[in-house]
Design a protein around this motif. Sequence first.
Motif, PDB file in Angstrom:
ATOM      1  N   MET A  55       0.822  -1.202   0.000  1.00  0.00           N
ATOM      2  CA  MET A  55       0.000   0.000   0.000  1.00  0.00           C
ATOM      3  C   MET A  55       0.859   1.255   0.000  1.00  0.00           C
ATOM      4  O   MET A  55       0.512   2.263  -0.630  1.00  0.00           O
ATOM      5  CB  MET A  55      -0.940   0.000   1.203  1.00  0.00           C
ATOM      6  CG  MET A  55      -1.934   1.142   1.204  1.00  0.00           C
ATOM      7  SD  MET A  55      -3.110   1.068  -0.180  1.00  0.00           S
ATOM      8  CE  MET A  55      -4.342  -0.038   0.491  1.00  0.00           C
ATOM      9  N   GLY A  56       1.986   1.225   0.710  1.00  0.00           N
ATOM     10  CA  GLY A  56       2.889   2.371   0.693  1.00  0.00           C
ATOM     11  C   GLY A  56       3.419   2.651  -0.695  1.00  0.00           C
ATOM     12  O   GLY A  56       3.487   3.803  -1.134  1.00  0.00           O
ATOM     13  N   TYR A  57       3.815   1.600  -1.413  1.00  0.00           N
ATOM     14  CA  TYR A  57       4.302   1.769  -2.783  1.00  0.00           C
ATOM     15  C   TYR A  57       3.195   2.273  -3.702  1.00  0.00           C
ATOM     16  O   TYR A  57       3.433   3.116  -4.572  1.00  0.00           O
ATOM     17  CB  TYR A  57       4.864   0.448  -3.305  1.00  0.00           C
ATOM     18  CG  TYR A  57       6.285   0.175  -2.899  1.00  0.00           C
ATOM     19  CD1 TYR A  57       7.344   0.420  -3.758  1.00  0.00           C
ATOM     20  CD2 TYR A  57       6.586  -0.320  -1.629  1.00  0.00           C
ATOM     21  CE1 TYR A  57       8.661   0.180  -3.385  1.00  0.00           C
ATOM     22  CE2 TYR A  57       7.887  -0.564  -1.242  1.00  0.00           C
ATOM     23  CZ  TYR A  57       8.922  -0.315  -2.119  1.00  0.00           C
ATOM     24  OH  TYR A  57      10.221  -0.545  -1.754  1.00  0.00           O
ATOM     25  N   GLN A 135      11.368  -8.774  -1.872  1.00  0.00           N
ATOM     26  CA  GLN A 135      10.033  -8.352  -1.477  1.00  0.00           C
ATOM     27  C   GLN A 135       9.733  -6.946  -1.982  1.00  0.00           C
ATOM     28  O   GLN A 135       8.617  -6.659  -2.429  1.00  0.00           O
ATOM     29  CB  GLN A 135       9.907  -8.401   0.044  1.00  0.00           C
ATOM     30  CG  GLN A 135       8.485  -8.209   0.559  1.00  0.00           C
ATOM     31  CD  GLN A 135       8.377  -8.456   2.036  1.00  0.00           C
ATOM     32  OE1 GLN A 135       9.366  -8.753   2.700  1.00  0.00           O
ATOM     33  NE2 GLN A 135       7.182  -8.332   2.573  1.00  0.00           N
ATOM     34  N   ARG A 136      10.727  -6.071  -1.938  1.00  0.00           N
ATOM     35  CA  ARG A 136      10.542  -4.719  -2.474  1.00  0.00           C
ATOM     36  C   ARG A 136      10.272  -4.770  -3.975  1.00  0.00           C
ATOM     37  O   ARG A 136       9.389  -4.068  -4.486  1.00  0.00           O
ATOM     38  CB  ARG A 136      11.778  -3.865  -2.198  1.00  0.00           C
ATOM     39  CG  ARG A 136      12.007  -3.525  -0.732  1.00  0.00           C
ATOM     40  CD  ARG A 136      13.325  -2.790  -0.553  1.00  0.00           C
ATOM     41  NE  ARG A 136      13.554  -2.413   0.829  1.00  0.00           N
ATOM     42  CZ  ARG A 136      13.210  -1.244   1.353  1.00  0.00           C
ATOM     43  NH1 ARG A 136      12.628  -0.337   0.598  1.00  0.00           N
ATOM     44  NH2 ARG A 136      13.466  -0.981   2.618  1.00  0.00           N
ATOM     45  N   VAL A 140       6.988  -3.448  -6.204  1.00  0.00           N
ATOM     46  CA  VAL A 140       7.073  -2.595  -7.395  1.00  0.00           C
ATOM     47  C   VAL A 140       6.431  -3.287  -8.586  1.00  0.00           C
ATOM     48  O   VAL A 140       5.677  -2.673  -9.359  1.00  0.00           O
ATOM     49  CB  VAL A 140       8.546  -2.243  -7.696  1.00  0.00           C
ATOM     50  CG1 VAL A 140       8.649  -1.475  -9.010  1.00  0.00           C
ATOM     51  CG2 VAL A 140       9.142  -1.425  -6.552  1.00  0.00           C
ATOM     52  N   PHE A 141       6.714  -4.561  -8.746  1.00  0.00           N
ATOM     53  CA  PHE A 141       6.144  -5.319  -9.861  1.00  0.00           C
ATOM     54  C   PHE A 141       4.620  -5.359  -9.765  1.00  0.00           C
ATOM     55  O   PHE A 141       3.914  -5.166 -10.768  1.00  0.00           O
ATOM     56  CB  PHE A 141       6.711  -6.743  -9.862  1.00  0.00           C
ATOM     57  CG  PHE A 141       6.113  -7.634 -10.917  1.00  0.00           C
ATOM     58  CD1 PHE A 141       6.500  -7.510 -12.246  1.00  0.00           C
ATOM     59  CD2 PHE A 141       5.170  -8.595 -10.572  1.00  0.00           C
ATOM     60  CE1 PHE A 141       5.946  -8.330 -13.219  1.00  0.00           C
ATOM     61  CE2 PHE A 141       4.617  -9.412 -11.538  1.00  0.00           C
ATOM     62  CZ  PHE A 141       5.011  -9.289 -12.863  1.00  0.00           C
ATOM     63  N   ILE A 146      -0.651  -3.674 -11.823  1.00  0.00           N
ATOM     64  CA  ILE A 146      -2.004  -3.168 -11.568  1.00  0.00           C
ATOM     65  C   ILE A 146      -2.293  -1.928 -12.409  1.00  0.00           C
ATOM     66  O   ILE A 146      -3.371  -1.798 -13.021  1.00  0.00           O
ATOM     67  CB  ILE A 146      -2.178  -2.878 -10.072  1.00  0.00           C
ATOM     68  CG1 ILE A 146      -2.284  -4.183  -9.282  1.00  0.00           C
ATOM     69  CG2 ILE A 146      -3.422  -2.018  -9.829  1.00  0.00           C
ATOM     70  CD1 ILE A 146      -2.417  -4.010  -7.795  1.00  0.00           C
ATOM     71  N   TRP A 147      -1.337  -0.989 -12.470  1.00  0.00           N
ATOM     72  CA  TRP A 147      -1.553   0.220 -13.266  1.00  0.00           C
ATOM     73  C   TRP A 147      -1.683  -0.111 -14.755  1.00  0.00           C
ATOM     74  O   TRP A 147      -2.595   0.390 -15.428  1.00  0.00           O
ATOM     75  CB  TRP A 147      -0.409   1.201 -13.052  1.00  0.00           C
ATOM     76  CG  TRP A 147      -0.525   2.025 -11.822  1.00  0.00           C
ATOM     77  CD1 TRP A 147       0.289   2.001 -10.726  1.00  0.00           C
ATOM     78  CD2 TRP A 147      -1.534   3.009 -11.531  1.00  0.00           C
ATOM     79  NE1 TRP A 147      -0.138   2.900  -9.782  1.00  0.00           N
ATOM     80  CE2 TRP A 147      -1.252   3.542 -10.246  1.00  0.00           C
ATOM     81  CE3 TRP A 147      -2.622   3.495 -12.231  1.00  0.00           C
ATOM     82  CZ2 TRP A 147      -2.032   4.527  -9.670  1.00  0.00           C
ATOM     83  CZ3 TRP A 147      -3.416   4.482 -11.652  1.00  0.00           C
ATOM     84  CH2 TRP A 147      -3.118   4.984 -10.389  1.00  0.00           C
TER      85      TRP A 147
END
Length: 337
Positions: A55-57, A135-136, A140-141, A146-147
């Motif tokens: 959610m932060g990303y 995990q980071r 991002v992936f 999603i976008w």
Amino acid sequence: MAAILSENCSGQYHSTQVHQPLGVSCMLLLVMLGKAFLDFFMLQIKQKKVKVSFMGYFCVSLVLVDFMLLLSISFIFYFEDFVLWGVRFTRYYICLLTQIISLTYGILHYPVYLVAALDYYVTVAQTSQFPKRGQRLLYVFAVVVIWISGFLCILKVPAIYEELEVQNCVSPYQCPLHASVQSYSVSCAMLLLMSVAFLACWKEVTTMLLSVRAVCFDGQPVLMFSYLSNGTCFKWQLLTRLLICFLGTWAPFVFLQIILLFLGARIPAYVEMNVPWLYFINSFLIAGAYWCRCHDVELTEEMWATDPFVSWKFCFMPFNNENTEPADKPGAVIVIC
């Protein structure tokens, strides 16, 4: 999009905008400017030392998309009529870009909240503040997928943009904007779940609220709830504390949702998908993850650095510190929010 229809509609809109130099375009520009300021403000006031999450990303990506949209419509609004890469841009495209963004935002609620819920359910018991690089990269992936999926779903459906073109040609002085059905259903579901939770533990909530006192802890004014545990199941006691902590921070948002649903107001999706709303949902999902995995939560300082706005620490442990006043009765459970 249909090139002939777009060109004709753009020409029609350009021929009429002389009579309305500000109108809809100026309104959209001001709304996006206000939204961008609000998003940046929320990112600045949130706690910095929190565990990174999906959610932060996504919140950061939303700010970037909003900022790109703001720059685009500002550029078009300033130059009014220009040709770029063989395409003639007029103020008509301010409305068209906003409509595309609004439609895209409107279909992202379910996938974003589902991925965030799964993320918290899996990671809520982890105590490492800095996750592995893998995990980071996974976050991002997931955000990029999603976008891209959202924009492709909108741009690849002919009926959607054909309807937009027809609407804008018929009503050049107006800009019909999409209101998200997903957001409406999420608001209804959240209010329903909170109502059920309150009805299930209303006695505990009432007892805790009646026992509230203001004390000083480490030089900070805090609220202390002291009450005797009546042998209630740990999960129900935890539900009471989670509900009070959540409402202690987000009560204005809850009341706003009630008012909007009662009035039947429909907010355009490009406005409704914003950083404050996402952090509101974020806290709700974290509370749900804590309640579902309460027996797996480790009581460590690193574990509490999950929510940038709500402190869930004292939902899980009795608080006892010499800097505060003693409880009203021996054996009382103390919760500080």
